[in-house]
Design a protein around this motif. Structure first.
Motif, PDB file in Angstrom:
ATOM      1  N   MET A  19      -6.466  -9.802   7.183  1.00 36.93           N
ATOM      2  CA  MET A  19      -7.220 -10.064   5.975  1.00 36.93           C
ATOM      3  C   MET A  19      -8.692  -9.704   6.136  1.00 36.93           C
ATOM      4  O   MET A  19      -9.382  -9.429   5.145  1.00 36.93           O
ATOM      5  N   ILE A  22      -9.187  -6.082   5.102  1.00 36.08           N
ATOM      6  CA  ILE A  22      -8.867  -5.990   3.675  1.00 36.08           C
ATOM      7  C   ILE A  22     -10.034  -6.518   2.847  1.00 36.08           C
ATOM      8  O   ILE A  22     -10.485  -5.883   1.882  1.00 36.08           O
ATOM      9  N   GLN A  25     -13.000  -4.196   2.991  1.00 38.09           N
ATOM     10  CA  GLN A  25     -12.823  -3.003   2.153  1.00 38.09           C
ATOM     11  C   GLN A  25     -13.043  -3.329   0.682  1.00 38.09           C
ATOM     12  O   GLN A  25     -13.651  -2.535  -0.054  1.00 38.09           O
ATOM     13  N   VAL A  26     -12.557  -4.475   0.232  1.00 38.11           N
ATOM     14  CA  VAL A  26     -12.778  -4.896  -1.159  1.00 38.11           C
ATOM     15  C   VAL A  26     -14.270  -5.057  -1.434  1.00 38.11           C
ATOM     16  O   VAL A  26     -14.787  -4.605  -2.467  1.00 38.11           O
ATOM     17  N   LEU A  49      -7.510   0.988   1.209  1.00 37.38           N
ATOM     18  CA  LEU A  49      -7.158  -0.401   0.899  1.00 37.38           C
ATOM     19  C   LEU A  49      -5.660  -0.541   0.653  1.00 37.38           C
ATOM     20  O   LEU A  49      -5.034  -1.515   1.099  1.00 37.38           O
ATOM     21  N   GLU A  50      -5.083   0.436  -0.028  1.00 39.60           N
ATOM     22  CA  GLU A  50      -3.640   0.407  -0.274  1.00 39.60           C
ATOM     23  C   GLU A  50      -2.862   0.398   1.039  1.00 39.60           C
ATOM     24  O   GLU A  50      -1.887  -0.348   1.185  1.00 39.60           O
ATOM     25  N   LEU A  52      -3.908  -0.722   3.945  1.00 38.52           N
ATOM     26  CA  LEU A  52      -4.098  -2.019   4.595  1.00 38.52           C
ATOM     27  C   LEU A  52      -3.186  -3.079   3.981  1.00 38.52           C
ATOM     28  O   LEU A  52      -2.606  -3.909   4.695  1.00 38.52           O
ATOM     29  N   VAL A  53      -3.068  -3.052   2.658  1.00 36.36           N
ATOM     30  CA  VAL A  53      -2.206  -4.027   1.986  1.00 36.36           C
ATOM     31  C   VAL A  53      -0.743  -3.776   2.340  1.00 36.36           C
ATOM     32  O   VAL A  53       0.036  -4.717   2.565  1.00 36.36           O
ATOM     33  N   TYR A  56      -0.053  -5.202   5.654  1.00 38.44           N
ATOM     34  CA  TYR A  56       0.022  -6.665   5.574  1.00 38.44           C
ATOM     35  C   TYR A  56       1.383  -7.107   5.032  1.00 38.44           C
ATOM     36  O   TYR A  56       1.984  -8.056   5.534  1.00 38.44           O
TER      37      TYR A  56
END
Length: 231
Positions: A19, A22, A25-26, A49-50, A52-53, A56
């Motif tokens: 997290m 993530i 990056q946000v 970001l995509e 990284l998600v 996760y």
């Protein structure tokens, strides 16, 4: 009880740590948007970001599979799809991580391999094996091959990394086991290969390991081209 507590501690650690990048990056994208940064740069950041998600979600999915398999609630749902395409997609999903550590991934596969299997199970098997090759491959080349003979498909994932000792090979398909020493900087749940073993068995397949310390590891999965729907 001790195994459960140990697993929960590792799970909390492994799900919390991802997290951080993530969130970073946000926050970065928010700053870029507020400052009127170039749209191409923002799009590039959103792509990162995509990824990284997605990573996760794969970690969370591994935990969910442990729960489902332990309670006997994991059911196979076969469907028709192209296994060769699935292999190439799985490699592309992991390629950013491979690029980061300096590993190249070569795919040797036919153009098309139609199968009737559980797509999610195959996705999880491929993700775990390729991710393992990246994690333990010491930044060296990785080869993934797919071959078809008669009514069987054979998938082999080969790295040229640290290798696994004979003693560790005997236990790595057990839950919460990892082929690295305690305290190793290489993270992981210790459930990925257990999930792979459970899924291959459920589909009437088998998995073998060929490894030598310091010379790399090859995991070979032999799958039927089609399975029946589980009850």
């Amino acid at each position: 009880m001790a195994a459960r507590d140990a697993f929960l501690a590792v799970a909390a650690h492994e799900l919390r740590n991802p997290m951080t990048p993530i969130l970073a990056q946000v926050q970065r994208l928010n700053r870029m948007s507020a400052s009127g940064s170039d749209r191409a740069e923002i799009a590039k950041g959103l792509g990162r970001l995509e990824k990284l998600v997605e990573q996760y979600i794969r970690r969370a999915t591994a935990l969910l599979e442990v729960s489902r398999m332990t309670t006997g609630k994991r059911c196979l749902t076969p469907e028709r799809f192209d296994l060769a395409e699935q292999v190439r997609d799985a490699v592309e999903a992991v390629r950013p991580a491979a690029d980061y550590v300096g590993s190249t991934i070569t795919v040797l596969a036919p153009a098309h391999v139609p199968v009737f299997l559980d797509r999610l199970a195959i996705e999880q098997i491929l993700d775990n094996l390729i991710s393992n090759a990246v994690k333990y491959g010491a930044g060296r080349p990785i080869t993934l091959s797919l071959e078809v003979a008669a009514d069987q498909a054979t998938i082999a994932v080969e790295d040229r990394g640290m290798g696994i000792s004979p003693v560790d090979q005997a236990r790595i398909f057990d839950r919460f086991e990892r082929a690295v020493s305690q305290g190793s900087a290489i993270g992981g749940f210790g459930v990925g290969l257990w999930v792979v073993g459970q899924l291959t068995e459920a589909m009437g397949a088998n998995i073998q390991i060929d490894s030598r310390v310091g010379q790399g590891t090859t995991f070979t999965v032999r799958l039927p081209l089609q399975i029946g729907r589980s009850k």
